[in-house]
Design a protein around this motif. Structure first.
Motif, PDB file in Angstrom:
ATOM      1  N   GLU A 114      38.834  40.464  43.514  1.00 40.27           N
ATOM      2  CA  GLU A 114      38.933  39.835  44.829  1.00 40.27           C
ATOM      3  C   GLU A 114      37.931  40.415  45.822  1.00 40.27           C
ATOM      4  N   ALA A 115      37.355  41.554  45.509  1.00 39.72           N
ATOM      5  CA  ALA A 115      36.326  42.163  46.348  1.00 39.72           C
ATOM      6  C   ALA A 115      35.531  43.130  45.477  1.00 39.72           C
ATOM      7  N   ILE A 116      34.206  43.119  45.651  1.00 35.24           N
ATOM      8  CA  ILE A 116      33.328  43.969  44.843  1.00 35.24           C
ATOM      9  C   ILE A 116      32.268  44.585  45.745  1.00 35.24           C
ATOM     10  N   SER A 117      31.923  45.839  45.470  1.00 35.67           N
ATOM     11  CA  SER A 117      30.810  46.474  46.176  1.00 35.67           C
ATOM     12  C   SER A 117      29.998  47.302  45.188  1.00 35.67           C
ATOM     13  N   ILE A 118      28.726  47.453  45.497  1.00 35.97           N
ATOM     14  CA  ILE A 118      27.833  48.314  44.720  1.00 35.97           C
ATOM     15  C   ILE A 118      27.222  49.318  45.678  1.00 35.97           C
ATOM     16  N   ASN A 119      27.501  50.597  45.441  1.00 37.03           N
ATOM     17  CA  ASN A 119      27.022  51.650  46.340  1.00 37.03           C
ATOM     18  C   ASN A 119      27.312  51.294  47.801  1.00 37.03           C
ATOM     19  N   GLU A 120      28.551  50.856  48.032  1.00 32.10           N
ATOM     20  CA  GLU A 120      29.081  50.519  49.369  1.00 32.10           C
ATOM     21  C   GLU A 120      28.472  49.246  49.958  1.00 32.10           C
ATOM     22  N   PHE A 176      24.856  54.091  40.067  1.00 26.41           N
ATOM     23  CA  PHE A 176      25.452  52.920  40.697  1.00 26.41           C
ATOM     24  C   PHE A 176      26.975  53.034  40.582  1.00 26.41           C
ATOM     25  N   ILE A 177      27.654  52.927  41.712  1.00 27.20           N
ATOM     26  CA  ILE A 177      29.123  52.982  41.734  1.00 27.20           C
ATOM     27  C   ILE A 177      29.629  51.608  42.142  1.00 27.20           C
ATOM     28  N   ILE A 178      30.248  50.934  41.215  1.00 26.83           N
ATOM     29  CA  ILE A 178      30.765  49.582  41.457  1.00 26.83           C
ATOM     30  C   ILE A 178      32.274  49.679  41.651  1.00 26.83           C
ATOM     31  N   LYS A 179      32.738  49.170  42.795  1.00 32.52           N
ATOM     32  CA  LYS A 179      34.167  49.112  43.080  1.00 32.52           C
ATOM     33  C   LYS A 179      34.620  47.660  43.004  1.00 32.52           C
ATOM     34  N   ALA A 180      35.778  47.447  42.409  1.00 28.16           N
ATOM     35  CA  ALA A 180      36.322  46.086  42.305  1.00 28.16           C
ATOM     36  C   ALA A 180      37.826  46.139  42.535  1.00 28.16           C
ATOM     37  N   ILE A 181      38.312  45.331  43.454  1.00 33.05           N
ATOM     38  CA  ILE A 181      39.742  45.249  43.739  1.00 33.05           C
ATOM     39  C   ILE A 181      40.346  44.073  42.973  1.00 33.05           C
TER      40      ILE A 181
END
Length: 237
Positions: free
Chosen positions: A146-152, A179-184
């Motif tokens: 539902e939400a993704i970011s790469i290095n903020e 690379f830090i990928i965050k995914a909710i």
């Protein structure tokens, strides 16, 4: 003797009559304003009738004003509910479009170049293999992120991931490994999607890159900090 008694009785009656007449005159002048008792009673009844009518009119006016107040309060309450619903809907669309910070469960994927002492031949650089990042983002989206970011850098519909020298541009901002990928989303679903056999994580690892996938209970992804302008697209009425 009887004749004399009659005279005294008659005289007493006259005096009593004069006294009663005087009392009536006094009461009429002092308490009845010159009117007879019958006239005063009629006046009081008329005044009472007027007062009752005025009371009924005031009661009706109070009921009308109370009804008007209830309508105003109900209208204000309904308007407040409409405003709240519209605000909630606006905030929801802001979250979907990446315009607001969001938190939730999900996964965090860290991708980095292999240590230099493990490089064989040409030095490996994940930036040069940026298309693998695109594959990772595609898998996360397919798994319901539902939400993704790469290095903020928040991913939105206009976000680009493209090579820029030895770096990668995301939202026109150059970023470098790791690379830090965050995914909710659902942690287990997202984890399973990227760690599937012959999937993107396996491909990255077989290419020599360091990959770590962690499920996170409370993940925070910032809002998109760029600007979005429409020059050619118009809303359909």
């Amino acid at each position: 003797m009887m004749k004399k008694d009659n005279i005294w009785i008659g005289l007493a009656c006259v005096v009593l009559g004069v006294f009663i007449a005087f009392q009536m005159k006094f009461i009429q002048g002092t308490y009845l304003n010159g009117a007879s008792p019958t006239q005063k009673t009629t006046e009081i009844i008329n005044e009472l009738t007027v007062v009752k009518a005025e009371k009924e009119r005031l009661v009706e006016e109070i009921e009308r004003l109370q009804d008007q107040l209830d309508k105003i309060q109900n209208s204000a309450s309904e308007e407040s509910a409409v405003v709240k619903n519209l605000t909630d809907e606006l905030n929801r669309f802001k979250a979907f479009s990446g315009m607001t910070k969001v938190t939730g469960t999900g996964i965090m994927v860290t991708i980095d170049n292999p240590p230099k002492d493990l490089n064989v031949g040409l030095e490996k650089n994940i930036a040069l293999d940026y298309k693998m990042l695109l594959d990772l983002i595609n898998e996360l989206n397919s798994a319901g992120a539902e939400a993704i970011s790469i290095n903020e850098q928040r991913m939105v519909n206009s976000t680009e991931i493209r090579l820029a020298g030895s770096q990668v541009n995301v939202n026109t901002i150059p970023i470098s490994p790791p690379f830090i990928i965050k995914a909710i989303g659902s942690p287990s679903t997202l984890d399973g999607a990227v760690n599937i056999r012959f999937g993107i994580v396996q491909n990255l690892q077989e290419s020599g890159y360091y990959v770590e996938v962690r499920q996170v209970e409370n993940l925070e992804i910032g809002a998109f900090n760029g600007s979005m302008k429409f020059r050619y697209a118009n809303t359909v009425k």
